[in-house]
Write an enzyme that holds these catalytic residues in place. Structure first.
Site, PDB file in Angstrom:
ATOM      1  N   SER A   1     -22.890  10.112 -36.469  1.00 10.75           N
ATOM      2  CA  SER A   1     -23.473   9.768 -37.770  1.00 10.75           C
ATOM      3  C   SER A   1     -24.938  10.196 -37.745  1.00 10.75           C
ATOM      4  O   SER A   1     -25.540  10.288 -36.658  1.00 10.75           O
ATOM      5  CB  SER A   1     -23.400   8.254 -37.983  1.00 10.75           C
ATOM      6  OG  SER A   1     -24.175   7.852 -39.100  1.00 10.75           O
TER       7      SER A   1
ATOM      8  N   TYR B   1     -24.423  -0.639 -35.276  1.00  7.36           N
ATOM      9  CA  TYR B   1     -24.013   0.687 -35.754  1.00  7.36           C
ATOM     10  C   TYR B   1     -25.016   1.740 -35.286  1.00  7.36           C
ATOM     11  O   TYR B   1     -24.638   2.773 -34.727  1.00  7.36           O
ATOM     12  CB  TYR B   1     -23.878   0.684 -37.285  1.00  7.36           C
ATOM     13  CG  TYR B   1     -23.168   1.916 -37.825  1.00  7.36           C
ATOM     14  CD1 TYR B   1     -21.781   2.043 -37.692  1.00  7.36           C
ATOM     15  CD2 TYR B   1     -23.864   2.938 -38.459  1.00  7.36           C
ATOM     16  CE1 TYR B   1     -21.118   3.169 -38.175  1.00  7.36           C
ATOM     17  CE2 TYR B   1     -23.210   4.068 -38.945  1.00  7.36           C
ATOM     18  CZ  TYR B   1     -21.832   4.169 -38.807  1.00  7.36           C
ATOM     19  OH  TYR B   1     -21.182   5.298 -39.285  1.00  7.36           O
TER      20      TYR B   1
ATOM     21  N   LYS C   1     -23.948   4.550 -32.452  1.00  2.22           N
ATOM     22  CA  LYS C   1     -23.904   5.955 -32.890  1.00  2.22           C
ATOM     23  C   LYS C   1     -24.895   6.804 -32.087  1.00  2.22           C
ATOM     24  O   LYS C   1     -24.621   7.968 -31.807  1.00  2.22           O
ATOM     25  CB  LYS C   1     -24.154   6.051 -34.396  1.00  2.22           C
ATOM     26  CG  LYS C   1     -22.995   5.506 -35.228  1.00  2.22           C
ATOM     27  CD  LYS C   1     -21.715   6.305 -34.992  1.00  2.22           C
ATOM     28  CE  LYS C   1     -20.565   5.841 -35.868  1.00  2.22           C
ATOM     29  NZ  LYS C   1     -19.353   6.662 -35.692  1.00  2.22           N
TER      30      LYS C   1
HETATM   31  N1  LIG Z   1     -18.596   7.036 -44.568  1.00  5.03           N
HETATM   32  C1  LIG Z   1     -19.821   7.342 -44.167  1.00  5.03           C
HETATM   33  O1  LIG Z   1     -20.788   7.265 -44.957  1.00  5.03           O
HETATM   34  C2  LIG Z   1     -20.062   7.831 -42.755  1.00  5.03           C
HETATM   35  C3  LIG Z   1     -21.300   8.405 -42.465  1.00  5.03           C
HETATM   36  C4  LIG Z   1     -21.546   8.845 -41.169  1.00  5.03           C
HETATM   37  C5  LIG Z   1     -20.559   8.726 -40.200  1.00  5.03           C
HETATM   38  N2  LIG Z   1     -19.356   8.186 -40.526  1.00  5.03           N
HETATM   39  C6  LIG Z   1     -18.358   8.073 -39.453  1.00  5.03           C
HETATM   40  O2  LIG Z   1     -17.195   8.766 -39.828  1.00  5.03           O
HETATM   41  C7  LIG Z   1     -16.075   8.233 -39.132  1.00  5.03           C
HETATM   42  C8  LIG Z   1     -14.937   7.997 -40.100  1.00  5.03           C
HETATM   43  O3  LIG Z   1     -15.337   6.979 -40.993  1.00  5.03           O
HETATM   44  P1  LIG Z   1     -14.884   6.903 -42.525  1.00  5.03           P
HETATM   45  O4  LIG Z   1     -16.119   6.830 -43.324  1.00  5.03           O
HETATM   46  O5  LIG Z   1     -13.852   7.921 -42.826  1.00  5.03           O
HETATM   47  O6  LIG Z   1     -14.286   5.427 -42.501  1.00  5.03           O
HETATM   48  P2  LIG Z   1     -12.924   4.797 -43.033  1.00  5.03           P
HETATM   49  O7  LIG Z   1     -13.107   3.342 -42.832  1.00  5.03           O
HETATM   50  O8  LIG Z   1     -12.573   5.327 -44.381  1.00  5.03           O
HETATM   51  O9  LIG Z   1     -11.827   5.367 -42.010  1.00  5.03           O
HETATM   52  C9  LIG Z   1     -11.860   5.015 -40.672  1.00  5.03           C
HETATM   53  C10 LIG Z   1     -10.424   4.935 -40.171  1.00  5.03           C
HETATM   54  O10 LIG Z   1     -10.484   4.637 -38.777  1.00  5.03           O
HETATM   55  C11 LIG Z   1      -9.515   3.672 -38.468  1.00  5.03           C
HETATM   56  N3  LIG Z   1      -9.912   2.932 -37.268  1.00  5.03           N
HETATM   57  C12 LIG Z   1     -10.974   2.105 -37.103  1.00  5.03           C
HETATM   58  N4  LIG Z   1     -11.003   1.620 -35.854  1.00  5.03           N
HETATM   59  C13 LIG Z   1      -9.929   2.149 -35.218  1.00  5.03           C
HETATM   60  C14 LIG Z   1      -9.405   2.006 -33.908  1.00  5.03           C
HETATM   61  N5  LIG Z   1      -9.997   1.225 -32.996  1.00  5.03           N
HETATM   62  N6  LIG Z   1      -8.288   2.703 -33.584  1.00  5.03           N
HETATM   63  C15 LIG Z   1      -7.670   3.489 -34.498  1.00  5.03           C
HETATM   64  N7  LIG Z   1      -8.124   3.654 -35.761  1.00  5.03           N
HETATM   65  C16 LIG Z   1      -9.232   2.990 -36.103  1.00  5.03           C
HETATM   66  C17 LIG Z   1      -9.442   2.773 -39.706  1.00  5.03           C
HETATM   67  O11 LIG Z   1      -8.209   2.089 -39.765  1.00  5.03           O
HETATM   68  C18 LIG Z   1      -9.611   3.799 -40.822  1.00  5.03           C
HETATM   69  O12 LIG Z   1      -8.379   4.304 -41.284  1.00  5.03           O
HETATM   70  C19 LIG Z   1     -16.575   6.970 -38.441  1.00  5.03           C
HETATM   71  O13 LIG Z   1     -16.830   7.239 -37.078  1.00  5.03           O
HETATM   72  C20 LIG Z   1     -17.866   6.674 -39.172  1.00  5.03           C
HETATM   73  O14 LIG Z   1     -18.771   5.923 -38.404  1.00  5.03           O
HETATM   74  C21 LIG Z   1     -19.079   7.741 -41.782  1.00  5.03           C
END
Ligand SMILES: NC(=O)c1ccc[n+]([C@@H]2O[C@H](COP(=O)([O-])OP(=O)(O)OC[C@H]3O[C@@H](n4cnc5c(N)ncnc54)[C@H](O)[C@@H]3O)[C@@H](O)[C@H]2O)c1
Length: 268
Positions: free
Chosen positions: A137, A150, A154
């Site tokens: 992130s 977080y 990260k």
């Molecule tokens: N959305 C944002 O703004 C953003 C920004 C920067 C980084 N990210 C990163 O992107 C990645 C994806 O996040 P997203 O935004 O798509 O979130 P999201 O919540 O839409 O999807 C995350 C998915 O991961 C699954 N998950 C969580 N913990 C798990 C585990 N222990 N085992 C198996 N599955 C698991 C959840 O069930 C979910 O389906 C994450 O690492 C998040 O930190 C997101």
């Protein structure tokens, strides 16, 4: 790296960025194992992708689950070429975050990556290559206002990806680290900070939304695939993050002052 014909595992593939990544990888000609705690979500995405995708349920921070993913990929499609360590969670807020919240963030956002690399790297070294893609992130390069677990977990994910690249880059192992700001997913809408910490939850989401555009998961997936094809370490869906990161490196104290001012303005 050419994506077509490759075998990939994508964690957190039942929703958000992981689901979009899986769709994009299959569109590029890869075969993909979609892993998620939410098996129904992953199965829905996999079903829409036909014979090139299978879904597996489980906690991807659990080494036995990761072993199972690798075995399933090998049985269905062949040896794993690419591992997208994408599952991630928020949780916790400030100093009142519990040990359990810290442990959960570190398990999923960092140790899941370490355990996957531990299982995959020996095979990749024997076969002469492999590709590890970490979804960290922008919070791992800068910070996350409102959530210490977080921000810290990260940073650790970025640190591990760097270490993996430095240590194994000369042995054919490629690493990319994806560092987006806002992406329109459940995590941003309600998962960064638990709702009981209302002020921190509001601060966290406001900070992300104010700092830059909120991209769609599909936009991010397209940028990630292009970054992997170019074998670029740092993949920045929001290119302005590079400027922020270089400000931080150039004058840390000034950057910290700026972050405090930004936080104060957001808190009104
Ligand atoms: N959305 C944002 O703004 C953003 C920004 C920067 C980084 N990210 C990163 O992107 C990645 C994806 O996040 P997203 O935004 O798509 O979130 P999201 O919540 O839409 O999807 C995350 C998915 O991961 C699954 N998950 C969580 N913990 C798990 C585990 N222990 N085992 C198996 N599955 C698991 C959840 O069930 C979910 O389906 C994450 O690492 C998040 O930190 C997101």
């Amino acid at each position: 790296m050419e994506i077509s014909g490759r075998v990939a595992i994508v964690t957190g593939a039942g929703a958000g960025i992981g689901a979009a990544l899986s769709r994009r990888l299959v569109a590029e000609g890869a075969r993909v194992v979609l892993a998620d705690l939410d098996l129904d979500g992953a199965a829905r995405v996999a079903e829409s992708l036909g014979a090139a995708a299978v879904a597996v349920g489980g906690d991807v921070a659990d080494e036995r689950v990761i072993r199972g993913l690798i075995d399933r990929a090998e049985a269905e499609f062949g040896p794993v070429d690419l591992y997208f360590a994408n599952a991630g969670i928020g949780g916790g807020a400030g100093l009142d975050s519990t040990d359990a919240q810290w442990a959960a963030a570190l398990e999923v956002n960092v140790l899941a990556h370490v355990r996957a690399a531990r299982l995959l790297v020996p095979g990749w070294l024997a076969r002469g290559g492999g590709y590890f893609v970490s979804t960290a992130s922008a919070a791992g390069l800068l910070t996350q206002l409102g959530s210490a677990p977080y921000a810290v977990s990260k940073h650790a994910a970025v640190g591990f990806a760097e270490w993996l690249s430095v240590t194994y880059g000369d042995n054919g192992i490629r690493v990319s680290c994806v560092c987006p700001m806002g992406v329109d997913t459940q995590l941003l809408q309600s998962g960064l900070v638990p709702p009981e910490h209302a002020a921190e939850a509001e601060l966290a989401v406001k900070a992300v939304k104010t700092a830059g555009a909120v991209l769609s998961p599909e936009q991010v997936a397209e940028i990630v695939v292009a970054g992997v094809e170019a074998e670029r370490f740092l993949i920045l869906p929001h290119p302005e993050v590079l400027k922020m990161y270089s400000h931080k490196g150039t004058d840390y104290d000034r950057w910290l002052d700026g972050m405090r001012r930004f936080q104060a303005a957001l808190r009104g």
